[in-house]
Scaffold this active site. Structure first.
Site, PDB file in Angstrom:
ATOM      1  N   GLU A 172      -2.304   2.426  15.526  1.00 45.81           N
ATOM      2  CA  GLU A 172      -3.721   2.465  15.178  1.00 45.81           C
ATOM      3  C   GLU A 172      -3.949   2.967  13.749  1.00 45.81           C
ATOM      4  O   GLU A 172      -4.811   2.452  13.033  1.00 45.81           O
ATOM      5  CB  GLU A 172      -4.477   3.349  16.179  1.00 45.81           C
ATOM      6  N   HIS A 231      -3.843   0.393  10.959  1.00 40.57           N
ATOM      7  CA  HIS A 231      -5.050  -0.395  10.685  1.00 40.57           C
ATOM      8  C   HIS A 231      -5.866   0.259   9.568  1.00 40.57           C
ATOM      9  O   HIS A 231      -6.462  -0.424   8.736  1.00 40.57           O
ATOM     10  CB  HIS A 231      -5.909  -0.518  11.944  1.00 40.57           C
TER      11      HIS A 231
END
Length: 321
Positions: A155, A158
């Site tokens: 995550e 990103h």
């Protein structure tokens, strides 16, 4: 891409650039066709509607871009937490602290969403406004620290790749096309005045509405597919970057299998509630094995589980050499 220790992904950068360029070309073609249609039919007032739709679409896109973190937090009902907010928050902050130190990047805000679903996502227009959200289901699951770290490394990539911001901007064309389709379909704004005009205008109203509908639908479909293609690649890029940063692709593969398998036990009501955030989640909120899943290759925001596991297996072999 931000200057972090996440592995540079030229493929992702090239695809983001190409997607933005193609969407720009489609947008120019879209507006050109509408201007030609309205000019040929002398529908000056409709040109104003097109201009209004573009402004509304731009405002929605800017709002989504500027307040993406707040919108996501509100949608997920997530609350930003500090390390002092209990053992779950302390464990989560500890893992995030290790990752941002390893990646040499600013620490995002950390939030917890009250959901039984095992999932996580990161959003925000830049590193200063970024937020990492983890569900209570993921924190209380059977994932060990290595697996949870692998998910969070995925995550955080990103944020480092800035692909969330690109995805938000790329949605601009689809928003405008959707607005114009709705305006044309529900309001007859491209021919509704025919009752007070001559018979020629009455006869031309319906064809103009249909042409605008077709142009808008085609434009929306093209933008939708381009964004989906980019979305699937960015998930593969995040898997790759996260696995290389931690050096533990097997931990990410194990987490992927556990999180994907857990979706079978989540009530359909909870899955439907989570659908608006599917494009951001580590794993999309749906149950595998349904008829609709067979279309994932074209419409899904994520690559298939097999494709993701296959890539991680290849990375494991590369690292072992």
């Amino acid at each position: 891409m931000a200057k972090t220790r996440y592995a540079p992904d030229r493929g992702l950068t090239a695809r983001m650039t190409l997607t933005m360029f193609l969407l720009g070309v489609v947008f120019v073609a879209f507006i050109t066709v509408l201007v030609l249609i309205l000019g040929a039919t002398n529908r000056v007032s409709s040109g104003g509607i097109v201009f209004i739709a573009v402004l509304v679409g731009l405002a929605l896109t800017v709002g989504s871009f500027w307040y993406s973190d707040k919108i996501a937090l509100s949608t997920a009902r997530a609350v930003v937490v500090s390390p002092q907010d209990g053992p779950e928050a302390a464990r989560l902050h500890g893992i995030v602290d290790r990752l941002v130190a390893l990646a040499n990047m600013p620490k995002p805000r950390v939030a917890i969403a009250p959901s039984p679903m095992l999932n996580a996502f990161a959003t925000g227009r830049n590193t200063k406004t970024s937020v990492l959200v983890v569900t209570t289901g993921l924190l209380r699951s059977n994932l060990d620290d290595r697996e949870l770290e692998a998910v969070l490394a995925h995550e955080l990539s990103h944020v480092a790749h800035k692909d969330v911001a690109v995805m938000t901007i790329a949605s601009f064309l689809g928003i405008i096309a959707g607005l114009l389709v709705r305006f044309a379909f529900y309001s007859e704004l491209f021919g509704g005045g025919g009752r007070s005009n001559n018979s020629n205008n009455n006869g031309g109203a319906l064809p103009v509405v249909l042409v605008v509908l077709v142009v808008g639908i085609v434009t929306y479909a093209v933008s939708f597919l381009l964004i989906r293609l980019l979305s699937r690649y960015r998930e593969l890029a995040a898997d790759r970057a996260g696995a290389l940063l931690t050096g533990q692709p097997s931990a990410l593969a194990s987490a992927l299998q556990k999180v994907s398998g857990s979706m079978q036990g989540i009530p359909n009501k909870d899955l439907r509630t989570a659908e608006p955030l599917n494009a951001f989640y580590f794993v999309p909120a749906f149950k595998a094995g349904g008829k609709g899943v067979s279309l994932n290759g074209l419409f899904s925001t994520h690559p298939s589980l097999d494709r993701r596991l296959r890539q991680l297996s290849e990375i494991s072999e590369q690292l072992s050499r």
